[in-house]
Structures are given as structure tokens and as C-alpha cells.
Scaffold this active site. Structure first.
Site, mmCIF file in Angstrom:
data_model
loop_
_atom_site.group_PDB
_atom_site.id
_atom_site.type_symbol
_atom_site.label_atom_id
_atom_site.label_comp_id
_atom_site.label_asym_id
_atom_site.label_seq_id
_atom_site.Cartn_x
_atom_site.Cartn_y
_atom_site.Cartn_z
ATOM 1 N N HIS A 453 0.802 -1.196 0.069
ATOM 2 C CA HIS A 453 0.033 0.119 -0.012
ATOM 3 C C HIS A 453 1.047 1.192 0.092
ATOM 4 C CE1 HIS A 453 0.666 0.871 4.412
ATOM 5 N NE2 HIS A 453 0.744 -0.394 4.393
ATOM 6 N N CYS A 472 3.489 -4.739 6.940
ATOM 7 C CA CYS A 472 3.167 -4.293 5.436
ATOM 8 C C CYS A 472 4.277 -3.777 4.829
ATOM 9 C CB CYS A 472 2.035 -3.668 5.545
ATOM 10 S SG CYS A 472 0.300 -4.517 5.637
#
Length: 577
Positions: A453, A472
Site C-alpha cells: 500500500h 506490511c
């Protein structure tokens, strides 16, 4: 220049009277040395177990060993003869009517390994491609000898430092019986180990001798600690830095005696070193640069060996087109047929919340994502921020829900009484410039609840070491990556993507061509430009192996020989010099 077919065929094949004339026009028309005509592998028929004992196999091997075509191939001919003598001439690569499963798969595998970087002479490749269908014990023996010799001369463990002492040379053939006993899975595993098809593996293996040579010739001098050294300054440490970089080739040997001034030539050499070790290439010398300079030559060899084994293990899963997110290098690349087609810096998990290594497939791009904070992050990180700055959650666009799904005001919660183990709320952040996921999220199924992301904290990408996430992978250019992945979808032009992002409305887009994704951990590799790259072992995953006996034996021998009078910086002439 394409050589004539007859010159690529071993003399032993010609002497056997085999009919190769039909191959000449085929190879002349197709400059692919792996083209296999119908008379060779294609008509081999169903794969059958290799059960035939070949009484003339020793003679075939002996004649093949005399053929100059194989002079450049490191074949252990004596070991090969001994192997077949001990098993009574039992064929492994051939059957009376064709190739065994091992023989056929090796025949088919060799060109793929060569395309990935295995170095083998063209005539030898052609000889394997032209192996005939056995029609008699004599030409079966010849076909068996060719395939066995080329296997011994190309198998990784037989011909490189990666093999154990009892795997070198023809000893590698001992693994064949075990592999065949396990059926197709065993044969595939054997060939994956001995003839990898991952281009990065071969690039690094082909570089290994240079790294070993640096070690064998004494490595490089240690550089004293310096707190900070900027371009244009003078310092007593500069001569040591010159000596260090002249060994590995960043600095021309002629510049080694340049004095204590940190001059532009040395700055350029330092910047090159920094780039190739994952450091900010600003030319400023500090603790991290000195730390990388003082990693010993022995450790670098060990690092290369370790990462070769990683690549050998992981290589079979890398598709021709894939996205690779490498944790130590803190970057994301899309690779297509060995070339980088997209690149961006990345941020990975902090040491206490490490990013996992995994393989999956990106199916969906989410524009303007919302974000539901994972329970652990909500109870620890977000609670801490709200305590420190009351109103933080409201300012960042969070909505709070209780366990019944009812909205709760942040002002109604005693933030000092909640936390890990006692946080009965869900935090959901709306799309927008403050959203933790940034403007785009890339979804792929996995057991770790991680994904790629963007991020609103783009200044972190200026940092040298970027381990700030909770697992992440944050990308510096998420919008560009989305446009890249959707470029083959006429419904999603770059303009439309920009327009949707302006709406702040969450929009899911399915990829027409899902992209395999691999989060990996490699601390040494040769990049797509042919440059050797090293990275710090940020997660302390590198369990460095002992040096193989072949290297230590050579080191002992070289200690008895005259040493080089000058650094062997020429070993790295391919580093942009």
C-alpha cells in the site's frame, strides 16, 4: 555466427554412423542449439524406467572423453567410469527405446538453465539436443554417456563450491538413484537443485569466483572509525578508505595515493560503494558506510554462498513476470523476463513486527482504501497516539465502533484505562490524505494479513534504513504502480485512475492479468545491470555457512605462493569503471 551442424556433434557420434544429415538444415534455419528434431527426443515415446545394463558403456565414455568438444566441460571422466563400473553399466538417462524420465527431463531442462545463465559451450548444447533415440545397445551406450557426462559437467553441486565434498564431480550421480526412487517428484527436485532456472542464481554463481579471489588474496584493509567525513574535507582516515576501495574496484588503482583530501574522485568511488550496499549515495561517510566497508572478504563470500542457496530453494517459484519485494534492499520491483519494468522504494516491518516472507498473487487494486486497524495496532499504537494527543483519531479520520457495531465518540472513552487486552473497540479510518494506507492498496491472499500500500508519511522514504511498518510493505509510488498494473486494461487509463482518486470514493479494480508477488529476503545478488549488490542483514536472518573445503584448501595453497604486489581491483572491472 552459426556453426555447421556436423561441427557441433561429438566425433564419437559421427564414428558410430548415426544419421545426422537431416539435422543440418534444421539447425541452419533455426539458430537455437536446443532444437530437438523428431529423430531425437520428440519420438522417444512414453517415458519408461531405465533398467538396461549396457556392456559397452565404458567404451562409449572412454571415447567421449577423448573428444575435444568436451574439453571445456568440467567432467570427472574417471569418476564417471567408476560409477557405471560399480553399478554394472546400469543406464539412468536412457532406455532401449528412448530416454528415461530423468533423461528426458534433463534434455528439456538444459536449455532453460542456459537461458537463465548456465555457461556451457554451444557445441555441447547441440550434442545434447541431438542425442539419438536408442536403437541398439551401442548407440544407447553413446546416448547414456553424453547425457551423463553433460549432467556431471553442469550440475551445480558437482562443479561449484556449493557442493559438499562427497557431491563433487561424478559423485553427484549417487543422487540419481535416490531421485528416481522417489518418482517424478524426486527427479524434479534433483534437477531444480542441480540445474536451476532462476536467472539471479546463475548471475550470482558466475560472480562467486571473483568474490572468492578477493578473499584468497587477502581481502581488504580495515578502515578506522570516523564520526562524519564530508566531501572536500581532509582526514587521516582517507588513505585507508582509498586503499579499501581500490581493492574492490570502486576507486582506480592510480588514485590510491591521493593523500588525505576527500577529493571528487574519491567521493565518486564512495557514492558507487554506497549505492551498491543500499546506503544513501550522498558521499558523506559515517558509521554505516564504515560498517559496510569493514565487512570482511570472508563474510562476503559466506553471504554469497548463503544467498545462492536461498535462490536455489526459492527459484522454482519465480515466474517470468512477477513482483518481488526484497526486505533487506527495501525496494519493490516488477520483473519481466529478467528485466526490471517497474521500481519503487519501500518500507518494511520494524524489528519487533517483521515483514513475513511469502508468495501470493495480486488480484485486486483498491483505490482510495479505507482501513480497519488490526486489533493489536489499535490497542497499542493508536491508543498511545490518542493519549499523547487528544483528538488525534478524529483528526485522522477514524470512526470508533463498539462490539455491537455502534459508533462511539472518542471523548467518551477513558484512553488511560484501555489498551492491550482491554480494547473493546474497532477503529476504522476513512479514505483520504491521512489514511494509513495512502491512496492505493494492493490485495493478495496470505496468512499474515499483510499487503502492499501507500502511506501519508512519504518523508520516511528519504531514510537510509526504512523499517517502520507493522509488517506490511509501503511503497513510495503506489499510484504509479497501480497505473502500471492496469495499463493493459482499456477501461482503466491513467487519467481515469487520477479522476477516481480525486473522488475519495473506495473503488475496487480486478486485474485482468493477476501478478504473482513474492516478499523475499536476499542480502546478496547481482542486479539486472550486472552489478554486485550487498545489503545489511536487518532481521539477523543470515546464518552464514562455513567456507567450503574447496575454498579453504585453495586458501592454504595460496598462502604458500607469492602474493600479488597490487590489489586485484581488476576483478571488478564490470562495476561501472
Amino acid at each position: 555466427m552459426i556453426r555447421s551442424t556436423r561441427s557441433m556433434i561429438p566425433a564419437a557420434l559421427l564414428a558410430a554412423g548415426l544419421a545426422f544429415a537431416p539435422l543440418q538444415p534444421a539447425l541452419a534455419e533455426r539458430p537455437d542449439p536446443f532444437y530437438a528434431p523428431p529423430s531425437a527426443a520428440a519420438d522417444a515415446g512414453p517415458v519408461a524406467p531405465a533398467l538396461m545394463h549396457l556392456p559397452n558403456l565404458d567404451a562409449a565414455i572412454t571415447e567421449l572423453a577423448k573428444d575435444p568438444l568436451f574439453d571445456g566441460l568440467p567432467v570427472d571422466w574417471t569418476g564417471l567410469l567408476n560409477f557405471y563400473a560399480e553399478n554394472g553399466g546400469l543406464a539412468h538417462f536412457t532406455t532401449p527405446t528412448g530416454l528415461s524420465e530423468l533423461g528426458q527431463k534433463f534434455h528439456d531442462r538444459l536449455p532453460k538453465a542456459v537461458s537463465a545463465g548456465l555457461q556451457i559451450h554451444l557445441p555441447v548444447q547441440a550434442a545434447v539436443a541431438a542425442v539419438p533415440v536408442p536403437t541398439s545397445p551401442d548407440n544407447q551406450a553413446l546416448a547414456e554417456a553424453i547425457l551423463a557426462a553433460v549432467f556431471v559437467g553442469t550440475a551445480v553441486d558437482a562443479t561449484s563450491y556449493l557442493g559438499e565434498a562427497d557431491e563433487r564431480g561424478a559423485q553427484i550421480l549417487a543422487a540419481i538413484s535416490d531421485a528416481q526412487g522417489k518418482g517424478s517428484e524426486g527427479i524434479d527436485s534433483l534437477l531444480n537443485d542441480q540445474l536451476p532456472t532462476y536467472y539471479r542464481f546463475w548471475a550470482l554463481l558466475n560472480y562467486l569466483p571473483k568474490q572468492v579471489a578477493l578473499f584468497e588474496h587477502g581481502g581488504w584493509p580495515k578502515v578506522p572509525t570516523v564520526k562524519k567525513l564530508e566531501p572536500g574535507k581532509s582526514d587521516g582516515v582517507v588513505p585507508a578508505i582509498r586503499a579499501r576501495l581500490s581493492v574492490t574496484g570502486e576507486l582506480p588503482l592510480s588514485e590510491m595515493a591521493g593523500g588525505e583530501l576527500y577529493d571528487p574522485t574519491l567521493v565518486a568511488a564512495v557514492e558507487l560503494f554506497q549505492r551498491n550496499h543500499g546506503l544513501n549515495d550522498d558521499g558523506v561517510i559515517g558509521g554505516r558506510t564504515i560498517e559496510e566497508m569493514n565487512v570482511t572478504a570472508e563474510e562476503r563470500v559466506q553471504q554469497v554462498l548463503l544467498n545462492l542457496e536461498r535462490m536455489r530453494e526459492e527459484g522454482p517459484k519465480y515466474e517470468p513476470r512477477h513482483l518481488i519485494a526484497n526486505i533487506p534492499s527495501q525496494e519493490v520491483k516488477v520483473i519481466e523476463d529478467g528485466k526490471v519494468t517497474f521500481y519503487t522504494k519501500a518500507i518494511f516491518g520494524k524489528l519487533e513486527r517483521k515483514s513475513p516472507t511469502l508468495s501470493s498473487v495480486i488480484h485486486t487494486v483498491k483505490l482510495n482504501p479505507d482501513w480497519t486497524a488490526p486489533a493489536k495496532i489499535a490497542a497499542i499504537d493508536e491508543v498511545k497516539r490518542e493519549r499523547a494527543t487528544p483528538g488525534f483519531l478524529d483528526a485522522k479520520g477514524f470512526t470508533i465502533y463498539d462490539r455491537s457495531g455502534n459508533r462511539v465518540s472518542a471523548d467518551s472513552i477513558d484512553w488511560h484505562s484501555v489498551g492491550p487486552g482491554n480494547f473493546p473497540y474497532t477503529l476504522r479510518q476513512a479514505p483520504g490524505p491521512e489514511n494509513a494506507l495512502g491512496p492505493v492498496k494492493f490485495d493478495f491472499p496470505n496468512d499474515h494479513a499483510v499487503f502492499l500500500h501507500g502511506t501519508p508519511t512519504v518523508k520516511l522514504f528519504d531514510k537510509q534504513d526504512r523499517f517502520f511498518s507493522s509488517g506490511c510493505v509501503r511503497t513510495q509510488q503506489p499510484v504509479d504502480l497501480a497505473k502500471f498494473l492496469l495499463q493493459d486494461d482499456p477501461e482503466w487509463s491513467a487519467t481515469r485512475i487520477d479522476e477516481v482518486l480525486k473522488t475519495a470514493k473506495t473503488t475496487l479494480v480486478r486485474l485482468k492479468n493477476p501478478l504473482p508477488v513474492h516478499i523475499t529476503y536476499m542480502t546478496a545478488w547481482v542486479d539486472e545491470a550486472g552489478i554486485m549488490q550487498f545489503r545489511k542483514d536487518a532481521y539477523s536472518y543470515d546464518d552464514l555457512p562455513s567456507l567450503p573445503s574447496g575454498i579453504t584448501e585453495q586458501l592454504l595453497a595460496s598462502a604458500q605462493a607469492p602474493q600479488l604486489a597490487v590489489p586485484i581491483w581488476v576483478l571488478n572491472e564490470d562495476k561501472g569503471k
